[in-house]
Design a protein around this motif. Structure first.
Motif, short mmCIF file in Angstrom:
data_model
loop_
_atom_site.label_atom_id
_atom_site.label_comp_id
_atom_site.label_asym_id
_atom_site.label_seq_id
_atom_site.Cartn_x
_atom_site.Cartn_y
_atom_site.Cartn_z
N GLU A 182 0.84 -1.21 0.00
CA GLU A 182 0.00 0.00 0.00
C GLU A 182 0.87 1.26 0.00
O GLU A 182 0.58 2.22 -0.72
N ARG A 183 1.96 1.24 0.79
CA ARG A 183 2.84 2.41 0.83
C ARG A 183 3.57 2.59 -0.50
O ARG A 183 3.74 3.71 -1.00
N ILE A 184 4.00 1.50 -1.09
CA ILE A 184 4.73 1.58 -2.36
C ILE A 184 3.80 2.05 -3.47
O ILE A 184 4.18 2.85 -4.32
N ALA A 185 2.57 1.56 -3.47
CA ALA A 185 1.60 1.97 -4.51
C ALA A 185 1.28 3.45 -4.42
O ALA A 185 0.89 4.07 -5.42
N ALA A 186 1.47 4.04 -3.24
CA ALA A 186 1.18 5.46 -3.07
C ALA A 186 2.30 6.36 -3.59
O ALA A 186 2.12 7.57 -3.68
N VAL A 187 3.46 5.77 -3.93
CA VAL A 187 4.57 6.55 -4.45
C VAL A 187 4.19 7.11 -5.83
O VAL A 187 3.65 6.39 -6.68
N GLU A 188 4.46 8.38 -6.05
CA GLU A 188 4.11 9.01 -7.32
C GLU A 188 4.86 8.35 -8.47
O GLU A 188 6.07 8.15 -8.41
N GLY A 189 4.13 7.97 -9.52
CA GLY A 189 4.73 7.31 -10.67
C GLY A 189 4.61 5.81 -10.66
O GLY A 189 4.85 5.15 -11.67
N VAL A 190 4.23 5.22 -9.53
CA VAL A 190 4.03 3.77 -9.43
C VAL A 190 2.61 3.44 -9.88
O VAL A 190 1.64 4.01 -9.37
N THR A 191 2.48 2.55 -10.83
CA THR A 191 1.16 2.20 -11.36
C THR A 191 0.56 0.97 -10.69
O THR A 191 -0.65 0.80 -10.69
N ARG A 192 1.42 0.12 -10.12
CA ARG A 192 0.91 -1.08 -9.45
C ARG A 192 1.96 -1.66 -8.53
O ARG A 192 3.15 -1.63 -8.84
N ALA A 193 1.53 -2.17 -7.41
CA ALA A 193 2.40 -2.87 -6.47
C ALA A 193 1.65 -4.10 -5.97
O ALA A 193 0.59 -3.97 -5.35
N ALA A 194 2.15 -5.29 -6.27
CA ALA A 194 1.43 -6.52 -5.96
C ALA A 194 2.34 -7.50 -5.23
O ALA A 194 3.45 -7.77 -5.68
N PRO A 195 1.89 -8.03 -4.10
CA PRO A 195 2.69 -9.06 -3.39
C PRO A 195 2.69 -10.38 -4.16
O PRO A 195 1.70 -10.73 -4.81
N LEU A 196 3.81 -11.10 -4.07
CA LEU A 196 3.96 -12.37 -4.77
C LEU A 196 4.50 -13.43 -3.82
O LEU A 196 5.24 -13.13 -2.88
#
Length: 430
Positions: free
Chosen positions: A100-114
């Motif tokens: 959630e914190r990484i997805a909030a970074v400007e320019g990040v379009t998606r952050a998904a756990p794997l």
């Protein structure tokens, strides 16, 4: 005293064109002209085709990387599970908050756990090694090369009921939609007698083609929660895959992603994984350009040979023209134009041939495969399934400028020789 004329007047072009079309009695000049013309045509065509293929290969290679892999992988450094236990793990238990914190970074379009793990996959008597990616269905739908309905079989609507296989892996196992495959992991249930392998059967609900031989042949996608259970990753994730707006400039996000990930966060970008290969491609591009430039130079040098022969054969004409009032500059420009005509015509023909070859590269490769009986392009070696070609204006401009520049330069010496010819000496024995 001879009067100067405007540079490159119409009569200079007329004389140059007549000289270029040598008579049968001066066949040697005509032969040298044709050799120069054909050489420049083939050299320019080869240069354009090579640059187009290299650009197409690099573009396709990068597109398959960015279209089926994370731009940046965020993972955790090994941390002690319990203080003083001496047992370390890099499992992310706070993956939801981190993502959630990484997805909030400007320019990040998606952050998904794997969740990631390696398994042996079997179907009937066939088996192969595969890498399993545990991912949520909504995240899988955002991977362009995997969720492409034009190159896939089945529907991601049934992903929660089974697994998704790469087309290469499915082909080697002889698997189709609806078939059940067994996944065998050496890290299964822990018992008093040790760890026993875990064997589970899953239905194949989706078959994708990412366009990369190594991905299609080894990758399996599994629902995230099922992967957590299967690989003993309950309440944890191995990594977070991150997609950014400008993957070519992925280094710009390193600081912000590290800060958002928190203490112990480590990054691995697609450039880290493939940077050495891309640098090798760049070096190969430069080397090939130099080699083919030498070939164009050799072809252009034939212009010099042809012009020297032409000047020798036209000595009498040069003497007459000089006595009629042509200046040294006019004579120089006449013979310069003779060489320039060859360079320009050869360059135009080379650009045309090279562009046609690049545009119809698929048909050309089909013909080459037919001649060789197949196998001219091996995807297991080159990674992608076909030889692409991408015509770029800057590449065509480089080839044109190189060819014309060399053609113009090599004509200067014989043209100056003709201009400095003494008309008295030229007519003495006539």
């Amino acid at each position: 005293m001879a009067q100067s004329t405007a540079p490159f007047s119409a009569f200079e072009f007329m004389i140059a064109w007549r000289y270029l079309r040598a008579r049968r009695a001066e066949g040697g000049v005509s032969v040298m002209t044709w050799i120069s013309l054909i050489g420049i045509t083939l050299g320019v065509a080869a240069l354009i085709v090579t640059l187009a293929v290299r650009a197409g290969f690099r573009g396709e290679f990068v597109d398959t990387i960015l279209g089926s892999n994370a731009h940046v992988t965020v993972y955790s450094a090994p941390l002690e599970v319990v203080e003083g236990s001496g047992i370390y793990s890099n499992l992310m238990r706070d993956y939801a908050e981190r993502a959630e914190r990484i997805a909030a970074v400007e320019g990040v379009t998606r952050a998904a756990p794997l969740v990631r793990g390696q398994v042996m996959v079997t179907f009937g008597e066939r088996s192969n090694v595969a890498e399993v990616y545990g991912i949520a269905e909504e995240d899988l739908r955002t991977i362009p090369r995997v969720a492409n309905p034009g190159t896939s079989l089945g529907s991601l609507d049934q992903f929660a009921e089974g697994i998704a296989l790469g087309s290469g892996l499915a082909r080697e196992l002889g698997v189709g939609l609806g078939d059940k495959v067994k996944l065998i992991s050496p890290n299964g249930a822990k018992t008093a007698f040790g760890t026993s392998p875990r064997v589970n059967a899953y239905t194949v609900t989706y078959i994708f083609t990412a366009g990369r031989w190594d991905i299609d042949r080894t990758r399996i996608y599994m629902p995230f929660a099922e992967a957590q259970s299967y690989f003993n990753r309950e309440a944890g994730a191995d990594e977070i895959e991150v997609y950014v707006e400008r993957p070519e400039d992925v280094a710009e996000w390193a600081g912000a992603l590290s800060a958002a990930g928190g203490m112990g966060t480590m990054l691995w970008s697609w450039r880290d994984a493939s940077g050495s290969f891309l640098r090798a491609l760049d070096i190969e591009d430069n080397v090939m350009f130099v080699i083919l430039s030498i070939l164009v130079l050799i072809a252009a040098m034939n212009i010099t040979s042809g012009l020297i022969m032409l000047v020798k054969n036209k000595g009498r004409d040069i003497g007459i023209l000089r006595t009629m009032g042509l200046t040294e500059g006019s004579v120089l420009r006449v013979f310069f134009l003779c060489g320039a005509f060859t360079g320009v015509i050869g360059t135009i023909a080379g650009v045309t041939l090279g562009c046609l070859f690049a545009i119809y590269i698929d048909q050309v490769m089909s013909f080459v495969n037919w001649l060789n009986g197949g196998g001219a392009w091996d995807p297991s070696i080159r990674g992608i399934y076909e030889l692409p070609a991408k015509l770029q204006g800057k590449d065509i401009a480089k080839a044109v400028l190189l060819s014309l520049g060399l053609s113009f330069i090599v004509t200067i010496f014989p043209a100056r020789r003709a201009a400095r010819m003494n008309p008295v000496e030229a007519l003495r024995y006539e």
